[in-house]
Design an enzyme around this catalytic site. Structure first.
Site, PDB file in Angstrom:
ATOM      1  N   ARG A 161      21.757 -21.404  29.405  1.00 53.95           N
ATOM      2  CA  ARG A 161      20.745 -21.442  28.346  1.00 53.95           C
ATOM      3  C   ARG A 161      19.861 -20.199  28.215  1.00 53.95           C
ATOM      4  O   ARG A 161      18.960 -20.195  27.370  1.00 53.95           O
ATOM      5  CB  ARG A 161      19.848 -22.686  28.465  1.00 53.95           C
ATOM      6  CG  ARG A 161      20.595 -23.988  28.368  1.00 53.95           C
ATOM      7  CD  ARG A 161      19.703 -25.147  28.002  1.00 53.95           C
ATOM      8  NE  ARG A 161      18.749 -25.478  29.047  1.00 53.95           N
ATOM      9  CZ  ARG A 161      17.898 -26.491  28.984  1.00 53.95           C
ATOM     10  NH1 ARG A 161      17.901 -27.275  27.911  1.00 53.95           N
ATOM     11  NH2 ARG A 161      17.066 -26.751  29.951  1.00 53.95           N
ATOM     12  N   ASP A 162      20.082 -19.161  28.989  1.00 52.75           N
ATOM     13  CA  ASP A 162      19.258 -17.968  28.810  1.00 52.75           C
ATOM     14  C   ASP A 162      20.040 -16.699  29.132  1.00 52.75           C
ATOM     15  O   ASP A 162      19.535 -15.794  29.804  1.00 52.75           O
ATOM     16  CB  ASP A 162      18.000 -18.054  29.689  1.00 52.75           C
ATOM     17  CG  ASP A 162      16.893 -17.124  29.188  1.00 52.75           C
ATOM     18  OD1 ASP A 162      16.960 -16.679  28.025  1.00 52.75           O
ATOM     19  OD2 ASP A 162      15.958 -16.843  29.969  1.00 52.75           O
ATOM     20  N   LEU A 163      21.265 -16.638  28.633  1.00 50.69           N
ATOM     21  CA  LEU A 163      22.113 -15.477  28.913  1.00 50.69           C
ATOM     22  C   LEU A 163      21.649 -14.275  28.097  1.00 50.69           C
ATOM     23  O   LEU A 163      21.589 -14.331  26.867  1.00 50.69           O
ATOM     24  CB  LEU A 163      23.573 -15.797  28.594  1.00 50.69           C
ATOM     25  CG  LEU A 163      24.577 -14.674  28.873  1.00 50.69           C
ATOM     26  CD1 LEU A 163      24.533 -14.276  30.339  1.00 50.69           C
ATOM     27  CD2 LEU A 163      25.974 -15.092  28.465  1.00 50.69           C
ATOM     28  N   SER A 206      16.054 -17.366  24.941  1.00 50.63           N
ATOM     29  CA  SER A 206      15.465 -16.177  24.337  1.00 50.63           C
ATOM     30  C   SER A 206      15.973 -16.034  22.909  1.00 50.63           C
ATOM     31  O   SER A 206      17.178 -16.096  22.656  1.00 50.63           O
ATOM     32  CB  SER A 206      15.833 -14.931  25.154  1.00 50.63           C
ATOM     33  OG  SER A 206      15.372 -15.059  26.485  1.00 50.63           O
TER      34      SER A 206
END
Length: 335
Positions: A161-163, A206
């Protein structure tokens, strides 16, 4: 509120050898175990001291979640957690991680500088084609390592969920590691509402790399990481920040609602363009899995003919991982 979302602020301090040395020296574990021949081996991650109470509470929970995941994960391209201290969820809780030398964002900027020099060639006379080829292969290899890490997470029903490049870094051996698991989530049958669709919090991650369904607070699954990987891969290849002049309003209107995507260079190979287009497809079901992405990149012609093939690289990383586990066990027996 999506329009108030800020993806550029960290709630954590990461203590390394070059700042706050007194705090490092005061930790018994750090003093005895975190330096090898004078060089720092580990970094400490803890909450920043200037957070308001609500933010501190959320950040403490994220750090506890990260510690929980890292305690069970073991992969050559995932950061290794060496220890924790304090009570998870408490503001004084911290985790000890392997130290990384540089983030992928910093590496991307270094690649860009190298490319500019290579394009002018030695003494400004001609292009350094060998260097340009090497830089391209290095970026694809970094993407391959990250794809391997995400493939491993997805095999364990974990959505990251935040690559983004800020959450990937290079260790002393120049191997890529994915870190910062505060937003990771294990997908369970209890939350399933459809095919690769789960009840999960929206607006998580992000903004520049966030899949449309996450922004729109719809049910989602593992494929949101694939969308992020598409934007992530474009950034590595283009060596610039995606949607860099987009504020949240413009991003919501053009990217989320109208499906706009970053422009690809005309000279990029067609197989690279096809991978990007499939990863950032608006329809989550049209996106490939990381098992498929891993194989696609592994079979890119540039990497099949490089000095170290991806199969050889995978074997090398696994050997290093096993050696690291052996070294840990040896050190634990001696303490």
């Amino acid at each position: 509120n999506y329009l108030e979302f800020d993806d550029n602020v960290s709630d954590y301090d990461e203590l390394e050898d070059d700042h706050n040395e007194e705090l490092l020296e005061s930790r018994g574990f750090m003093k005895d175990h975190c330096f090898r021949e004078g060089s720092p081996r580990y970094a400490v991650k803890l909450l920043r001291g200037d957070l308001d109470s609500d933010t501190k509470r959320e950040a403490a929970l994220d750090l506890a979640i990260e510690a929980k995941f890292l305690a069970t994960l073991s992969h050559p391209n995932v950061i290794k957690q060496r220890g924790t201290s304090g009570v998870p969820g408490h503001s004084q809780f911290f985790i000890i991680l392997d130290k990384l030398n540089i983030t992928l964002t910093e590496k991307r900027m270094a690649w860009r500088e190298q490319k500019m020099k290579a394009k002018s060639g030695p003494f400004g006379l001609r292009k350094d084609r060998a260097l340009l080829k090497t830089l391209w292969e290095e970026r694809l290899t970094a993407a391959y390592d990250v794809a391997r890490a995400l493939k491993y997470l997805h095999e364990n029903n974990i959505v990251y969920r935040d690559l983004k490049p800020d959450n990937c870094g290079f260790d002393i051996r120049n191997d890529v590691k994915v870190f910062d698991f505060g937003l990771a989530k294990e997908l369970t049958e209890r939350d399933r509402v459809g095919l690769d669709q789960y009840k999960a919090s929206g607006l998580t991650g992000s903004r520049r790399y966030m899949a449309p369904e996450v922004v729109l607070c719809k049910p989602y699954g593992l494929s949101v990481d694939v969308f992020s990987f598409g934007i992530f891969l474009w950034e590595l290849l283009a060596m610039k920040e995606p949607f860099e002049d987009y504020d949240v309003h413009k991003h919501a209107r053009l990217v989320v609602k109208k499906g706009q995507r970053p422009m690809m260079k005309a000279y990029w190979p067609q197989y690279v363009k096809r991978l990007l287009e499939s990863c950032w497809a608006t329809n989550p079901r049209a996106r490939p899995t990381f098992a498929e992405i891993y194989q696609m990149i592994k079979n890119f012609p540039e990497l099949r003919t490089s000095s170290l093939t991806m199969t050889e690289r995978t074997r090398m990383l696994m050997d290093r991982s096993v050696a690291s586990l052996y070294q840990d066990a040896k050190e634990n027996r001696s303490t």
